[in-house]
Scaffold this active site. Structure first.
Site, PDB file in Angstrom:
ATOM      1  N   GLU A 483       4.446   7.183  -9.838  1.00 46.25           N
ATOM      2  CA  GLU A 483       3.179   6.473  -9.888  1.00 46.25           C
ATOM      3  C   GLU A 483       2.118   7.279  -9.110  1.00 46.25           C
ATOM      4  O   GLU A 483       1.375   8.017  -9.694  1.00 46.25           O
ATOM      5  CB  GLU A 483       3.332   5.049  -9.323  1.00 46.25           C
ATOM      6  CG  GLU A 483       2.147   4.171  -9.679  1.00 46.25           C
ATOM      7  CD  GLU A 483       2.505   2.700  -9.775  1.00 46.25           C
ATOM      8  OE1 GLU A 483       3.649   2.316  -9.487  1.00 46.25           O
ATOM      9  OE2 GLU A 483       1.611   1.913 -10.144  1.00 46.25           O
ATOM     10  N   GLU A 753       5.366  -1.885   0.664  1.00 42.11           N
ATOM     11  CA  GLU A 753       4.639  -2.510  -0.445  1.00 42.11           C
ATOM     12  C   GLU A 753       4.804  -4.029  -0.425  1.00 42.11           C
ATOM     13  O   GLU A 753       3.875  -4.765  -0.739  1.00 42.11           O
ATOM     14  CB  GLU A 753       5.202  -1.960  -1.766  1.00 42.11           C
ATOM     15  CG  GLU A 753       4.576  -2.548  -3.007  1.00 42.11           C
ATOM     16  CD  GLU A 753       5.024  -1.829  -4.265  1.00 42.11           C
ATOM     17  OE1 GLU A 753       6.128  -1.251  -4.258  1.00 42.11           O
ATOM     18  OE2 GLU A 753       4.266  -1.830  -5.254  1.00 42.11           O
TER      19      GLU A 753
HETATM   20  C1  BGC Z   1       0.839  -0.421  -7.546  1.00 35.11           C
HETATM   21  C2  BGC Z   1      -0.129  -1.198  -6.733  1.00 35.11           C
HETATM   22  C3  BGC Z   1      -1.179  -1.756  -7.573  1.00 35.11           C
HETATM   23  C4  BGC Z   1      -0.502  -2.662  -8.551  1.00 35.11           C
HETATM   24  C5  BGC Z   1      -1.428  -3.352  -9.456  1.00 35.11           C
HETATM   25  C6  BGC Z   1       1.451  -1.300  -8.556  1.00 35.11           C
HETATM   26  O1  BGC Z   1       2.284  -0.611  -9.406  1.00 35.11           O
HETATM   27  O2  BGC Z   1       1.772   0.239  -6.782  1.00 35.11           O
HETATM   28  O3  BGC Z   1      -0.120  -1.138  -5.452  1.00 35.11           O
HETATM   29  O4  BGC Z   1      -2.268  -2.286  -6.940  1.00 35.11           O
HETATM   30  O5  BGC Z   1       0.474  -1.983  -9.294  1.00 35.11           O
HETATM   31  O6  BGC Z   1      -1.072  -4.574  -9.492  1.00 35.11           O
END
Ligand code: BGC
Length: 905
Positions: A483, A753
């Site tokens: 990502e 996270e």
């Molecule tokens: C990310 C985030 C992002 C989110 C959106 C995730 O995959 O890691 O931090 O804001 O998607 O909802």
């Protein structure tokens, strides 16, 4: 005789007058002596210092010359009566591409003194138009291997005697590392950085004077796929910006006699591949030392087997200078601990989750190989865990040439890791041969926060490392899985905290330009910047367009960022207006309060779900408010009036749809109350009641937070604003899930996270989304700086020109201390409590003023430097407010002591 006595006395007294105020820290466009400025009227900043209190600038004079120590040929501002010492706009003759300018400044102060001239500083203009580029884009004509090895490019040239200076200008489609005569050019990594390449491609300028010598020289560069054509995004897109790697490079040599030579990439350069056989950001790098082209950038290297390059006709009108600090190597970790896991794997633990790579030294036979895999955590059993990297391989493979000791280090990949697994080498592993290096944007370190609680200090450490692990040219969500994108929501929630820990003005100003570039014609702001995810937009994410410019203005007083972003801010608000019906934004997709508290077996409905359209309406109001703020600062009265009228309607629509007459909200969550209160959505009469309901909710969860990404940043601020700082402290100090300290107790070295990335039983949250280096929840740092230590800025004196210092002792802490390097110099607020006294030490930088709030318990005695306040001339007592004595202070160091049976606030 009399004369000789009188003269030195006069001289002495005039010297002492001169020595009491001085000027230093000269910056151009917020950088020390930059060499690729493309703002044709750059802004100049400096700092004053003086041992005296209440120091203010009353006038300045700036001189700019095109020669060191020369006459002010470009600009002589004359004496300008002004208190402005940051962001002063250049006002001289037209500046020329590639030319270096030297400047100095002197100031006059409110005590009638003159500083004398500062030491000179300089800046060099960048290449300003496509015509300034003599270089041609070049690429390899050969058919590329399937593994896409990194191409090398080189040429030789002859330099004459009398070199005065030489500057290299480089960019690429892909990533580049350049060399001159066998030496690396500069110490930046992942250049040219990540931008919306087809619209804005950065070039970098390097001073290479010391690398060039009269006679034969060689120059070259190696390229990697990087963001340009490597895999990006969770859907593994390839060749997003283009499929071919190419180089654009020129060196301008200036001689003492005025002659200028340009060495430029063109069809005469040669190309081959070398030891970097493959590289991908997510997957890692393969280096084979047997294919090393030893000495490939030396003049005498035999390149007979290399082929000619092919010039390409890519555009140059998208080229821009680089204004943000490049990614550089930062901390190194030499003392990893070697472990053998239960599975029998050999693993080194570096003790810190970081972003970067491992450099290793190795001796072995030709063809031996070693593979390093990267992981953030070990699982419950102590085994190496990579499921949360999803499809990212995150492996570096190194193949030996044999003979003597070899050193390996990747170039065009990075990993988020604390642990490495080592495979493929026979025999002993000496952990001393493995060095982990953190790489991130070289933003100056500006803030420190420390207190008497070790867990909070670890939290602050984790916040800083969350920032350091994710500010890699763009603000990424995470550095480890497939990502690593510029998620807008994450960036906005953390931006104010980020601006305490590091100087992020240049970093975000660059990223905001990409935001504006990638904004849709209808004003929609993509999920990630640079945009690689398509057309989606969401409340709380896209509002980054208004939130970060305003936060930068507050933290740095940078008005230009508002000017530059104004149309983007306005376009975003207009987008929402276009979506809204009767001023209500209740359509479309939204992420909502992402990752809010959700217990697994939610039989009695404890999940903290906040209505997504309720959130959208709150952010509609917030963005409109910030647009009004920006319009007011920029003097756009018509806009300010029109959007103020719109804002009233947005709030009315909100009340009508989501609030009962008694002030109860349609969603009863912490996030709902926090957003409604923070964004002033409720009528005055119901606010206190709403705050009490918020507190009731927090108590219902036994002093646990339940907020996701959007509620978290404001939670403690709202509590403090409504006099519930004690409750905010309870949340901060909570150490069971969900809370800020729960991950700390579980051994985190960065922000996670999720509130429960590792559950209390040691199991992991779902691997599809479980990063251990995601900074969003670190947004509490802002409250620690602004409320616990109490350092803030007033909006009418942004950038801490008029600061507010308001420490809030509490939570059982016995001390807290924050320091912040502002544009004007250092602000500090340190407090220490005993049973009967509170000591507060404060530093206020020269050329600023501060409103200082000192807790004043009834019957207490407050002194400064051992004296009664009324006896201290530099202190102005403004009054008493909610148990605080309010003081007006000028610059200087102050030592307050509050004596009483000291009660926490
Ligand atoms: C990310 C985030 C992002 C989110 C959106 C995730 O995959 O890691 O931090 O804001 O998607 O909802």
């Amino acid at each position: 005789m009399r004369k000789t006595l009188v003269l030195p006395a006069l001289l002495l007294s005039s010297l002492s007058v001169f020595s009491q105020v001085s000027v230093s820290h000269l910056l151009t466009e917020n950088l020390p002596n930059p060499i690729s400025i493309d703002n044709k009227t750059p802004r100049l900043s400096w700092q004053l210092s003086s041992p005296d209190r209440s120091e203010l600038q009353t006038a300045y004079e700036i001189q700019v010359s095109d020669r060191p120590g020369g006459k002010p040929s470009a600009w002589n501002s004359g004496k300008v009566a002004s208190e402005q010492s940051v962001w002063v706009t250049y006002g001289g003759t037209a500046l020329q591409a590639g030319k270096k300018y030297f400047w100095r400044v002197r100031v006059w102060d409110n005590k009638g003194r003159e500083s004398g001239w500062s030491k000179p500083a300089s800046w060099q203009m960048g290449l300003l138009t496509p015509a300034d580029w003599k270089a041609q884009w070049i690429q390899s004509a050969a058919k590329e291997d399937a593994s896409q090895p990194s191409p090398l490019f080189r040429t030789t040239f002859t330099a004459k005697n009398g070199i005065a200076s030489a500057t290299a200008y480089i960019t690429a489609h892909g990533l580049y590392e350049a060399q001159l005569n066998g030496q690396r050019i500069g110490d930046a990594y992942f250049t040219p950085g990540w931008t919306s390449y087809n619209k804005r491609l950065q070039y970098q300028a390097y001073d290479v004077t010391s690398l060039i010598h009269p006679g034969k020289n060689a120059v070259g560069a190696m390229l990697g796929s990087g963001w340009y054509r490597g895999y990006i995004c969770y859907d593994w897109q390839h060749n997003f910006y283009g499929s071919d790697l190419s180089l654009l490079m020129q060196i301008i040599i200036r001689y003492d006699n005025g002659r200028i030579d340009t060495i430029a990439s063109d069809g005469s350069w040669k190309t081959a591949t070398g030891e970097v056989r493959h590289s991908e950001i997510y997957d890692g790098e393969l280096i084979d030392h047997r294919q090393d082209q030893k000495g490939w950038s030396l003049p005498d290297f035999d390149d007979a087997a290399w082929t000619s390059v092919q010039p390409a006709s890519y555009p140059k009108d998208n080229l821009v200078a680089t204004g943000n600090e490049p990614v550089k190597k930062q901390e190194t970790f030499h003392t990893g601990k070697l472990l053998t896991t239960p599975k029998g794997e050999r693993v080194i633990d570096f003790g810190q989750n970081l972003t970067g790579w491992v450099i290793l030294k190795l001796k072995g036979r030709a063809g031996d190989s070693i593979r390093l895999s990267h992981a953030e955590v070990l699982d419950k059993a102590g085994n190496f865990y990579t499921d949360n990297l999803r499809r990212a391989k995150a492996q570096d493979v190194f193949i030996l040439k044999g003979r003597e000791e070899e050193t390996f280090e990747p170039h065009f990949t990075f990993h988020g890791f604390r642990y490495i697994r080592i495979e493929g080498t026979a025999g002993e592993i000496n952990p001393d041969d493995y060095t982990a290096v953190a790489l991130y944007s070289a933003m100056p370190k500006t803030g420190e926060f420390e207190c008497s609680d070790a867990l909070i200090n670890q939290l602050q450490h984790n916040i800083q490392w969350g920032q350091q692990g994710n500010f890699l040219d763009i603000p990424t969500d995470c550095p480890q899985r497939d990502e690593r994108l510029g998620w807008t929501g994450d960036a906005q929630v953390f931006s104010r905290t980020a601006a305490f820990n590091r100087g992020v003005d240049n970093f975000f100003a660059k990223w905001l330009k990409d935001l504006a570039a990638d904004q849709k014609p209808n004003g929609a702001v993509p999920f990630v910047i640079p945009n690689v995810t398509g057309n989606g937009t969401s409340a709380g994410w896209a509002d980054v367009a208004t939130i970060i410019p305003w936060n930068l203005y507050l933290a740095y007083g940078d008005r230009k960022v508002l000017e530059d972003q104004y149309s983007s801010m306005k376009a975003w608000v207009e987008y929402i207006r276009g979506q809204a019906k009767n001023d209500l934004w209740n359509t479309g997709f939204h992420f909502g309060d992402w990752l809010f508290y959700r217990p697994a077996d939610d039989n009695d409905g404890r999940s903290a779900v906040t209505d997504k359209y309720f959130i959208a309406q709150c952010f509609y109001a917030h963005s409109t408010q910030l647009l009004i703020n920006a319009a007011t600062v920029l003097g756009k009265k018509e806009d300010a009036d029109a959007y103020s009228a719109l804002l009233r309607r947005i709030k009315d629509a909100f009340l009508n749809e989501y609030v009962t007459p008694d002030g109860r909200l349609v969603s009863g969550t912490q996030t709902a109350y926090v957003l409604a209160l923070e964004f002033d959505m409720l009528p005055e009469a119901t606010r206190k009641k709403a705050a009490a309901r918020l507190v009731q909710n927090i108590q219902d969860y036994n002093y646990h937070l339940t907020t996701g990404f959007l509620g978290t940043p404001y939670l403690c601020h709202v509590l403090s604003q409504y006099n519930y700082t004690t409750v905010a402290y309870k949340l901060l100090l909570q150490d069971t899930y969900p809370s800020w300290l729960y991950p700390v107790k579980m051994g985190a070295t960065t922000i996670w996270e999720r509130w429960d990335g590792i559950r209390p039983d040691g199991s992991f949250q779902t691997p599809g989304m479980n990063s251990f280096n995601h900074y969003s929840y670190g947004a509490i740092g802002d409250w620690m700086y602004r409320v616990v230590a109490g350092i803030d800025t007033y909006e009418d004196g942004p950038g801490y020109h008029h600061s507010r210092i308001s420490p809030h002792p509490g939570g059982g802490l016995t001390s807290a201390a924050a320091d912040l390097e502002t544009c004007y110099g250092k602000i500090s607020s340190h407090w220490r409590m005993t049973s009967d006294s509170l000591a507060i030490d404060i530093d206020i930088p020269a050329n600023t003023t501060s409103t200082v709030y000192i807790p004043a318990p009834e019957g207490g005695v407050i002194t400064e430097g051992g004296q009664k306040l009324s006896a201290v001339a530099s202190i102005h007592i403004d009054g008493v407010e909610k148990g605080y004595l309010v003081l007006g202070l000028g610059s200087g160091s102050y030592h307050f002591l509050v004596r009483a049976d000291y009660q926490e606030n």
